[in-house]
Motif scaffolding. Sequence first.
Motif, PDB file in Angstrom:
ATOM      1  N   ASN A  30       2.487  -5.167   1.731  1.00 38.43           N
ATOM      2  CA  ASN A  30       0.585  -5.787   2.279  1.00 38.43           C
ATOM      3  C   ASN A  30       1.372  -7.116   3.090  1.00 38.43           C
ATOM      4  O   ASN A  30       0.300  -7.800   3.482  1.00 38.43           O
ATOM      5  CB  ASN A  30      -0.759  -5.849   1.498  1.00 38.43           C
ATOM      6  CG  ASN A  30      -0.746  -4.204   1.749  1.00 38.43           C
ATOM      7  OD1 ASN A  30      -0.607  -3.614   0.195  1.00 38.43           O
ATOM      8  ND2 ASN A  30      -1.797  -4.208   1.929  1.00 38.43           N
ATOM      9  N   MET A  73       0.473  -1.072   0.228  1.00 36.89           N
ATOM     10  CA  MET A  73      -0.308   0.134  -0.377  1.00 36.89           C
ATOM     11  C   MET A  73       0.871   1.414  -0.454  1.00 36.89           C
ATOM     12  O   MET A  73       2.011   1.046   0.333  1.00 36.89           O
ATOM     13  CB  MET A  73      -1.069   0.095   1.193  1.00 36.89           C
ATOM     14  CG  MET A  73      -0.215   0.228   2.578  1.00 36.89           C
ATOM     15  SD  MET A  73      -1.642   0.097   4.217  1.00 36.89           S
ATOM     16  CE  MET A  73      -1.423   2.456   4.226  1.00 36.89           C
ATOM     17  N   ASN A  91      -5.324  -3.022   3.848  1.00 40.97           N
ATOM     18  CA  ASN A  91      -4.859  -2.105   4.051  1.00 40.97           C
ATOM     19  C   ASN A  91      -4.670  -1.404   5.543  1.00 40.97           C
ATOM     20  O   ASN A  91      -3.836  -0.624   5.972  1.00 40.97           O
ATOM     21  CB  ASN A  91      -5.074  -0.514   2.798  1.00 40.97           C
ATOM     22  CG  ASN A  91      -4.046  -1.273   1.551  1.00 40.97           C
ATOM     23  OD1 ASN A  91      -3.155  -1.395   1.065  1.00 40.97           O
ATOM     24  ND2 ASN A  91      -4.373  -0.554   0.126  1.00 40.97           N
ATOM     25  N   VAL A 151      -3.170  -3.641  -3.841  1.00 42.90           N
ATOM     26  CA  VAL A 151      -2.350  -3.540  -2.319  1.00 42.90           C
ATOM     27  C   VAL A 151      -0.706  -4.375  -3.028  1.00 42.90           C
ATOM     28  O   VAL A 151      -0.917  -3.754  -4.020  1.00 42.90           O
ATOM     29  CB  VAL A 151      -2.649  -4.810  -1.573  1.00 42.90           C
ATOM     30  CG1 VAL A 151      -3.772  -4.977  -1.053  1.00 42.90           C
ATOM     31  CG2 VAL A 151      -3.052  -6.527  -2.484  1.00 42.90           C
TER      32      VAL A 151
END
Length: 64
Positions: free
Chosen positions: A10, A1, A55, A34
């Motif tokens: 992520n 992210m 996120n 992501v």
Amino acid sequence: MKYENIEVCNVCGLKSSEDADAVFIHAHKNGEEVSICTVCLPSVIHGSGSVVKSNDEIKNELEN
């Protein structure tokens, strides 16, 4: 992210500010974009998307 102008994986939480050679791939999970670093990519491809955090989960880890 993307977080405060850096990329964050992520999966493992690696920040682009910590490793100048890190490469991040953008993907989609549950309707959100992501980022996955190339080190973690095989675990996602050969394993499961369950290792990919949302996120919000990553943001909470960064802020705590």
